[in-house]
Motif scaffolding. Structure first.
Motif, PDB file in Angstrom:
ATOM      1  N   UNK A 183       7.170   3.184   8.391  1.00  0.00           N
ATOM      2  CA  UNK A 183       6.200   2.104   8.617  1.00  0.00           C
ATOM      3  C   UNK A 183       5.642   1.670   7.269  1.00  0.00           C
ATOM      4  N   UNK A 184       5.959   0.465   6.812  1.00  0.00           N
ATOM      5  CA  UNK A 184       5.373  -0.037   5.560  1.00  0.00           C
ATOM      6  C   UNK A 184       4.011  -0.682   5.826  1.00  0.00           C
ATOM      7  N   UNK A 185       3.066  -0.463   4.925  1.00  0.00           N
ATOM      8  CA  UNK A 185       1.717  -1.029   5.050  1.00  0.00           C
ATOM      9  C   UNK A 185       1.438  -1.960   3.878  1.00  0.00           C
ATOM     10  N   UNK A 186       0.934  -3.125   4.180  1.00  0.00           N
ATOM     11  CA  UNK A 186       0.571  -4.108   3.156  1.00  0.00           C
ATOM     12  C   UNK A 186      -0.782  -4.711   3.518  1.00  0.00           C
ATOM     13  N   UNK A 187      -1.365  -5.431   2.558  1.00  0.00           N
ATOM     14  CA  UNK A 187      -2.649  -6.081   2.834  1.00  0.00           C
ATOM     15  C   UNK A 187      -2.832  -7.284   1.923  1.00  0.00           C
ATOM     16  N   UNK A 188      -3.689  -8.184   2.359  1.00  0.00           N
ATOM     17  CA  UNK A 188      -4.073  -9.365   1.593  1.00  0.00           C
ATOM     18  C   UNK A 188      -5.592  -9.389   1.468  1.00  0.00           C
ATOM     19  N   UNK A 202       0.824  -1.198   0.000  1.00  0.00           N
ATOM     20  CA  UNK A 202       0.000   0.000   0.000  1.00  0.00           C
ATOM     21  C   UNK A 202       0.863   1.256   0.000  1.00  0.00           C
ATOM     22  N   UNK A 203       1.709   1.428   0.999  1.00  0.00           N
ATOM     23  CA  UNK A 203       2.566   2.603   1.068  1.00  0.00           C
ATOM     24  C   UNK A 203       3.555   2.427   2.206  1.00  0.00           C
ATOM     25  N   UNK A 204       4.510   3.333   2.300  1.00  0.00           N
ATOM     26  CA  UNK A 204       5.419   3.428   3.438  1.00  0.00           C
ATOM     27  C   UNK A 204       5.300   4.842   3.997  1.00  0.00           C
ATOM     28  N   UNK A 205       4.941   4.918   5.268  1.00  0.00           N
ATOM     29  CA  UNK A 205       4.723   6.209   5.893  1.00  0.00           C
ATOM     30  C   UNK A 205       5.859   6.500   6.868  1.00  0.00           C
ATOM     31  N   UNK A 206       6.533   7.626   6.667  1.00  0.00           N
ATOM     32  CA  UNK A 206       7.604   8.036   7.563  1.00  0.00           C
ATOM     33  C   UNK A 206       7.016   8.935   8.649  1.00  0.00           C
ATOM     34  N   UNK A 228       9.687  -3.945   9.548  1.00  0.00           N
ATOM     35  CA  UNK A 228       9.982  -3.172   8.348  1.00  0.00           C
ATOM     36  C   UNK A 228      11.144  -3.737   7.559  1.00  0.00           C
ATOM     37  N   UNK A 229      12.004  -4.559   8.186  1.00  0.00           N
ATOM     38  CA  UNK A 229      13.149  -5.140   7.504  1.00  0.00           C
ATOM     39  C   UNK A 229      12.721  -6.380   6.709  1.00  0.00           C
ATOM     40  N   UNK A 230      13.682  -6.934   5.964  1.00  0.00           N
ATOM     41  CA  UNK A 230      13.487  -8.157   5.186  1.00  0.00           C
ATOM     42  C   UNK A 230      12.337  -8.014   4.191  1.00  0.00           C
ATOM     43  N   UNK A 231      12.426  -6.981   3.360  1.00  0.00           N
ATOM     44  CA  UNK A 231      11.403  -6.742   2.343  1.00  0.00           C
ATOM     45  C   UNK A 231      12.062  -6.606   0.979  1.00  0.00           C
ATOM     46  N   UNK A 232      11.298  -6.946  -0.057  1.00  0.00           N
ATOM     47  CA  UNK A 232      11.845  -6.853  -1.408  1.00  0.00           C
ATOM     48  C   UNK A 232      11.705  -5.425  -1.926  1.00  0.00           C
ATOM     49  N   UNK A 233      12.066  -5.258  -3.198  1.00  0.00           N
ATOM     50  CA  UNK A 233      12.070  -3.919  -3.776  1.00  0.00           C
ATOM     51  C   UNK A 233      10.676  -3.309  -3.843  1.00  0.00           C
ATOM     52  N   UNK A 234       9.651  -4.147  -3.925  1.00  0.00           N
ATOM     53  CA  UNK A 234       8.283  -3.628  -4.004  1.00  0.00           C
ATOM     54  C   UNK A 234       7.688  -3.316  -2.642  1.00  0.00           C
ATOM     55  N   UNK A 235       8.440  -3.584  -1.573  1.00  0.00           N
ATOM     56  CA  UNK A 235       7.946  -3.294  -0.237  1.00  0.00           C
ATOM     57  C   UNK A 235       7.229  -4.433   0.440  1.00  0.00           C
ATOM     58  N   UNK A 236       7.167  -5.606  -0.208  1.00  0.00           N
ATOM     59  CA  UNK A 236       6.473  -6.755   0.374  1.00  0.00           C
ATOM     60  C   UNK A 236       7.425  -7.562   1.249  1.00  0.00           C
ATOM     61  N   UNK A 237       6.954  -8.105   2.367  1.00  0.00           N
ATOM     62  CA  UNK A 237       7.830  -8.930   3.216  1.00  0.00           C
ATOM     63  C   UNK A 237       8.133 -10.261   2.547  1.00  0.00           C
ATOM     64  N   UNK A 238       9.232 -10.854   2.948  1.00  0.00           N
ATOM     65  CA  UNK A 238       9.606 -12.147   2.371  1.00  0.00           C
ATOM     66  C   UNK A 238       8.593 -13.217   2.735  1.00  0.00           C
ATOM     67  N   UNK A 239       7.975 -13.111   3.880  1.00  0.00           N
ATOM     68  CA  UNK A 239       6.985 -14.081   4.318  1.00  0.00           C
ATOM     69  C   UNK A 239       5.966 -13.377   5.206  1.00  0.00           C
TER      70      UNK A 239
END
Length: 714
Positions: free
Chosen positions: A272-277, A115-119, A220-231
């Motif tokens: 703070x990165x935000x993601x959703x499923x 979704x986004x990364x908010x600083x 917030x760590x261990x994320x790819x270039x698109x901002x998604x976590x590895x797992x």
């Protein structure tokens, strides 16, 4: 032409108003929104709230969430970040509904989406910690359904929903013993659907029957270039701590050091990165018309307690009914029968044995023709030097010439009675509409909006009853009384809410009423409420007139004897108020839980509430009759104000119960939240007391007129 134009404009205005109201109601089978495969489904964000505080915030205005991008949602006509038009009830309850950036397409699953990364800076992180620490819950909306966290009943036989999802969670460090706060920055959205009924279903369209949200915290760590976590599984949470991302943290001990946000650098930031499923799941077990049932399953488990409340109310009401029946059928009827029989002997009544040591009635004339007036005249004519009174003239019959004497400050009692009748009509309308299903959880804010509409329209009844009571008490200026009636209660309510609103404004809470809404409320009062009260007052004063009394009050007031301790005003009011309170206190548990603890929950058992409310009204009426009868038997004719206070006395016990509930069941912290709780509780008890006090007054008035009218000789 001008008149036709004005009529045309008025017709269009009425039509638009009807259309707006029609959109607000939830009509099963008619308000269904069906979606084709791949069709966009808008997701709205509303507010965050907590059981630990009365302060709410608009979700979109939180400094640590993703800001709106302002992009268009194809196929919906909506723009991200735009506000949804709200009704009056939604505004007053703190709703702030905004179109979000979350993209949902019917039938399309998304395992993970960025979704986004908010600083966030120091102030933003402080607000995030506050939200997590106080247990705030977020409310999102899809297809008019609030996002919910699902649970199962104790016996695991049924699933039920609890509206909202946690914004984060708290853990205690095993090393320092200090609290650590984690923000939920990933949500899993589960949309449950089934085939649409009718033609839409034949075309393959679907309807939404459930909306579930499962929140999770992901580092917030261990994320790819698109901002998604590895797992999405077995990951560390996102702790609200600048130290976690600090380059100076060289060991676990350093990372577990207590975090003091006040000592952090002013330029420190946290990303703070935000993601959703998103997952769509078919559910054929639940119909669209019954999709709200899942929010009520947990409440249905308490049906036995609701029935216990009704049984408790019936038992108390039955006892009161028996006492009133004895008073009316035996005591009073026996007194009247004795008087009528003795009245046939030589044309005079009550002549016989005399009782020594009694107080002498004041001198009155028998010119009014009333039975007791004649008795009084004969007693005065035959009065002996030892100051005796006929033995049969006792109790409530002694005060016949004073019972309809105008009460002190009666011109203030009239507006209170008028406002009480206004609340009575409003309450009856709300409960009736709720029982018929017109007011239901899907009509968000509908209960408050409809209550305001009914209250304003009922201004006619307020003015009517107030004017008649006012004229009965000798008032002559009905215009002044109309203004007082239209201003007294609404003015007190508005002034209190306005002062409280200043404190809420200072907290930047969504509960704060906007200035435009305040001006709108004032306009409703000046342009609609006040004219309706005036019309009702004019009709009640000039057409209906004053209430007639069977016996005219004497010139000289009778001296009231010393009253027993339990017959004094305060003691009588407190003792009488216990009875109606005992009728409703069990149901109050559920009302309080819905209002103060389960703010996301929805009180829906209006059938039980209607039954208990009916029994409550009967209990208030019967309690007032008993209290007034005992008071008159004690030769105390000041029953006007007493009947009003006795009718509303249970509000004192309800407020005391609010204090007990606050101390033993709530976890509210903070000065403003505490002030809001007790202020709103006081206003609610004031409304309740005014309503039941009016019922008590009118019941006592009818009772007194009945018993003294029966002894009048034509």
């Amino acid at each position: 032409m001008a008149a036709d134009y004005r009529i045309s404009r008025a017709s269009w205005a009425i039509l638009l108003l009807c259309l707006q109201l029609a959109q607000a109601f939830y009509i099963p089978g008619w308000s269904i929104k069906s979606y084709a495969e791949g069709e966009r489904i808008p997701l709205f964000v509303n507010k965050v709230y907590s059981d630990n505080t009365q302060i709410q915030y608009a979700y979109s205005e939180l400094p640590f969430v993703c800001p709106s991008s302002g992009r268009h949602h194809p196929g919906t006509g909506l723009i991200s970040g735009s506000n949804v038009a709200l009704n009056l009830g939604e505004v007053l309850r703190g709703d702030r509904i905004t179109v979000s950036d979350y993209e949902l397409e019917m039938g399309k699953d998304e395992e993970a989406r960025y979704l986004c990364s908010q600083k966030v800076d120091k102030a933003g992180l402080k607000k995030a910690i506050e939200v997590v620490d106080k247990g705030y819950v977020a409310e999102w909306i899809v297809d008019n359904l609030p996002g919910a966290t699902s649970f199962v009943t104790v016996d695991k036989s049924r699933k039920y929903y609890a509206s909202g999802f946690k914004m984060g969670y708290e853990e205690v460090s095993v090393i320092t013993g200090q609290p650590r706060y984690f923000l939920n920055n990933h949500v899993t959205l589960v949309i449950r659907y089934r085939g649409a009924p009718g033609k839409d279903g034949q075309q393959g369209k679907k309807v939404i029957v459930g909306f579930e949200v499962y929140a999770k915290s992901i580092e917030a760590e261990n994320r790819d270039a698109s901002g998604l976590p590895a797992s999405l599984h077995d990951v560390a949470g996102l702790e609200l701590n600048f130290n976690k991302t600090s380059t100076n943290a060289t060991s676990i001990e350093d990372m577990d050091m207590p975090f003091d946000i006040d000592s952090a650098p002013d330029d420190a930031t946290l990303t703070i990165p935000y993601t959703y499923s998103v997952y769509f799941r078919e559910d054929d077990k639940l119909d669209w018309a019954n999709r709200w049932d899942l929010y009520f399953v947990n409440q249905e488990d308490s049906n036995n307690i609701h029935w216990l409340a009704i049984v408790n109310s019936l038992v108390i009401s039955g006892l009161l009914t028996a006492v009133v029946a004895v008073i009316l059928a035996r005591t009073i009827r026996g007194d009247l029968k004795g008087y009528k029989e003795s009245g046939m002997e030589e044309g005079k009544l009550g002549i016989g044995k005399r009782r020594k040591g009694s107080r002498s009635p004041r001198k009155t004339s028998a010119e009014h023709g009333g039975l007791l007036e004649k008795v009084d005249a004969e007693v005065q004519a035959d009065e002996s030097s030892d100051d005796e009174v006929p033995e049969d003239i006792t109790g409530w019959k002694l005060v016949h010439a004073d019972v309809f004497r105008q009460p002190p400050h009666g011109l203030l009692l009239a507006p209170l009675v008028g406002s009480g009748m206004q609340l009575v009509f409003m309450s009856i309308g709300l409960v009736a509409l709720s029982c018929f299903g017109v007011l239901n959880p899907s009509f968000r804010g509908g209960f408050i909006s409809t209550g305001f509409a009914l209250f304003i329209v009922a201004g006619v009844f307020s003015g009517y009853f107030s004017a008649r009571v006012y004229k009965t008490f000798g008032g002559s200026n009905f215009r002044q009384n109309a203004i007082v009636t239209a201003t007294l209660f609404p003015g007190l309510l508005f002034a209190t809410v306005f002062i409280l609103n200043l404190f809420v404004w200072a907290q930047a809470s969504s509960t704060a009423i906007p200035l435009g809404t305040l001006f709108g409320l004032v306009a409703l009062w000046l342009l609609i409420q006040l004219p309706l009260v005036y019309v009702g007052s004019w009709y009640g004063f000039n057409r209906a007139g004053a209430y007639s009394h069977p016996i005219k009050a004497s010139t000289i007031p009778r001296q009231i004897p010393q009253q027993a301790w339990y017959m004094r005003s305060l003691q009588t009011i407190l003792l009488a108020g216990l009875v109606p309170f005992a009728v409703i206190f069990i149901e109050l548990l559920f009302v309080f839980r819905s209002l103060w603890q389960d703010k996301s929950g929805y009180y829906y058992v209006f059938g039980f509430l209607a039954v208990v409310s009916t029994i409550l009204i009967l209990a208030v009426m019967e309690t007032t009759i008993i209290a007034v009868y005992i008071q008159l038997c004690s030769e105390n004719y000041h029953w006007w104000w007493q009947s009003f206070f006795v009718g509303g006395a249970s509000s004192i016990w309800i407020f005391l119960y609010c204090i007990y509930y606050y101390m033993n069941h709530l976890h509210i912290t903070g000065l403003v939240s505490t002030m809001l709780f007790f202020s709103y509780s006081f206003l609610a008890c004031l409304v309740y007391g005014l309503l039941t006090g009016t019922i008590g007054f009118l019941t006592a008035y009818a009772f007194v007129r009945r018993i003294y009218g029966a002894i009048k000789v034509d």
